[in-house]
Motif scaffolding. Sequence first.
Motif, PDB file in Angstrom:
ATOM      1  N   MET B  83       0.855  -1.178   0.000  1.00  0.00           N
ATOM      2  CA  MET B  83       0.000   0.000   0.000  1.00  0.00           C
ATOM      3  C   MET B  83       0.893   1.231   0.000  1.00  0.00           C
ATOM      4  SD  MET B  83      -3.031   1.148   2.381  1.00  0.00           S
ATOM      5  CE  MET B  83      -1.921   2.131   3.300  1.00  0.00           C
ATOM      6  N   LYS B 144      -8.054   6.211   1.758  1.00  0.00           N
ATOM      7  CA  LYS B 144      -7.057   5.340   2.384  1.00  0.00           C
ATOM      8  C   LYS B 144      -7.690   3.959   2.629  1.00  0.00           C
ATOM      9  CE  LYS B 144      -2.931   5.855   4.516  1.00  0.00           C
ATOM     10  NZ  LYS B 144      -1.830   6.514   3.832  1.00  0.00           N
ATOM     11  N   ILE B 148      -6.648   0.356   0.981  1.00  0.00           N
ATOM     12  CA  ILE B 148      -6.307  -0.804   1.822  1.00  0.00           C
ATOM     13  C   ILE B 148      -7.182  -1.989   1.401  1.00  0.00           C
ATOM     14  CG2 ILE B 148      -6.411  -1.753   4.167  1.00  0.00           C
ATOM     15  CD1 ILE B 148      -5.676   0.973   5.260  1.00  0.00           C
ATOM     16  N   PHE B 161       3.101  -1.658   4.095  1.00  0.00           N
ATOM     17  CA  PHE B 161       2.546  -0.300   4.161  1.00  0.00           C
ATOM     18  C   PHE B 161       3.678   0.709   4.028  1.00  0.00           C
ATOM     19  CE2 PHE B 161      -0.292  -2.929   6.650  1.00  0.00           C
ATOM     20  CZ  PHE B 161      -1.566  -2.497   6.286  1.00  0.00           C
ATOM     21  N   PRO B 164       2.015   4.645   6.312  1.00  0.00           N
ATOM     22  CA  PRO B 164       0.543   4.604   6.401  1.00  0.00           C
ATOM     23  C   PRO B 164      -0.053   5.707   7.260  1.00  0.00           C
ATOM     24  CG  PRO B 164       1.510   2.918   7.798  1.00  0.00           C
ATOM     25  CD  PRO B 164       2.640   3.519   7.015  1.00  0.00           C
ATOM     26  N   LEU B 176      -6.411   1.926  10.397  1.00  0.00           N
ATOM     27  CA  LEU B 176      -5.116   1.233  10.417  1.00  0.00           C
ATOM     28  C   LEU B 176      -5.021   0.276  11.591  1.00  0.00           C
ATOM     29  CD1 LEU B 176      -2.280   3.793   9.714  1.00  0.00           C
ATOM     30  CD2 LEU B 176      -2.653   1.601   8.591  1.00  0.00           C
ATOM     31  N   VAL B 192       6.160  -2.407   7.629  1.00  0.00           N
ATOM     32  CA  VAL B 192       5.744  -0.999   7.577  1.00  0.00           C
ATOM     33  C   VAL B 192       6.959  -0.092   7.420  1.00  0.00           C
ATOM     34  CG1 VAL B 192       4.470   0.834   8.753  1.00  0.00           C
ATOM     35  CG2 VAL B 192       3.824  -1.536   9.140  1.00  0.00           C
TER      36      VAL B 192
END
Lengths: 314, 283
Positions: B83, B144, B148, B161, B164, B176, B192
């Motif tokens: 993402m 967002k 996702i 991510f 994020p 999230l 992440v």
Amino acid sequence: MTFSQPNPKDQINAKNLSFVYESVYKANRDEISAIMNKEGEKPSDSPDLDKYKALNLINLSICQGKFIAMVGDTGSGKSTLVRTFNGLIPSFYRGIFFGYVGVFGKDSIQEKISTLSQDVGLVFQNPENQLVAMTVEREIAFGLENIGLKRELIQKKISQILEYLGISHLRMRHPYELSGGEQQRVAIASIMTLEPSIIILDEPTATLDPQAAESVLNLLEKLNKDKKITIIIIEHRLEVILPYCTEIIIVQNGQILQHASTQEVLNSDYLYSTNVRIPEYIILFKKLKSNKIYSGIIPSTIEQAAHIMRELIS
Amino acid sequence: MKNIRFDNVGFQYSNELTALREISLNIQNGEVLGIMGRNGAGKSTLIQLMNGLLKPTKGNVFFDGITTNEYDASILVQKIGIMFQNPEHQLFSSTVEEELNFSLKNLQISKDLKTQYKHEIIDELNLHSLLGKSPWNCSGGERKKISIACILCRKPEVLVFDEPTLGQDKGGYRILDTVINKAKQRKQTIIVVTHNTEFAYRYLDRLVVLENGRILADGPTGEILTNSIILENSSLIEPQIVKFKRLITESIPQQSNVSKLIVQARTFNEIEMIIRKSMGDTS
């Protein structure tokens, strides 16, 4: 709702400002036209229009030399509001505009964007979107050429601003070769050189690493203190901006929910009713206060919070 | 074991900029890992090497024991869902439902299963009211959520991510929080890329810190984010709770029982409880 009172030193003055984006109007043309044509009612005041408005009856005064944080939920109207301050709305982003925005007493609708841009500089979140030239020098020269300055004066101004911002070594570099923090400094330099009285920055440090973000904010603090330039920063991360700002404007649903000193905002309830992410040390003191364990002020920085906590537990 | 392994990987862009050098890294199935470091340290390059968007110019990247060079690109993109920072870059259909249909289009599964996957994600992220809306008329937080959903609906084995938390208010954080906690429950690998040390401290178990294309540090989050030398060298800042505890204790030579308890606290909620208890508040 609370509003600051008009003041002779006001640089920006918005009165009953409302705005509907053209795209929203086009998608809802029949409904909006029917509301606008209703007899006996001022269209801008009609509550039926509220759901289409990006800004809804804003009244706001901004005084010289302040360092202001503008906060609010995503989609609350922060970016829309600041775009009315230099005429980008409604000249570039078109739509239905109601009310008045005065910039140093000049009507933002009547003035050319090029004139307003010399008073109000706007720096966007992603500096790459703002940088167009092949070298940093050409980038900064661009704005100066557009206002018709002589070549010698342009060169002198470029040298001055690069030196002031500590980026003389970047003069002949390509803007795209620079780091995010350096690009943001160049974007600020190209705005600064036009000597605006107000600089507005839309999430200027969002994509920067924490230390680069701090150096950009320190630079803005220096401009604010040395040159009395008014700084308005849209920021989602309160913990980043609280050590710097003297005032906070909370925007919610296209309206001003509160505009007051940082201390006043933290110690009243409006901020806590929004979706703005509030630093956890502030939430801690807010809770202790609600439970009557603590009765002093809510601290704005983590250093203040730790100091108060030391006294509380010793 | 579906792990990701970097074996002495280097990457050089065509303009001769070396983005990564001598990267050796093993990410186990089910790990919750953060990649941190200053702007330009090589974080985005690293994640693009994972799903084959970029190929290493030196060494090999393995997914499930096979190099990314050997995978069909469409298969790897499905297994490792990234993402990106700006959800706008990923959305282009005229409605949210069409966006989900497009995400599922190239999956090698039956039509019925695609419909099932779509409805599962609509329920999981509560997208019902958005289905007929254009992504462009949705708020930033909603976009967002949609981006996702477009990744999650393909049921990737690894979720990546890229920044994020950028520009997210409390609403975006809640989404999230839900997505990461559910992925943790499913023992899904989560990676992440972030500058946000608050987020890292709260959600991530292990951190890999990059500096100038190399691994500067790799270890448990609690150790990395309390090490001032690593923080200083990677342009990161202490999480609030770490700084708050340090500021309280460093100027109190004689520590009271309360300050000793505060030092052990992991969250501000725990500190609140300690203070309330010490003040005799039992409510």
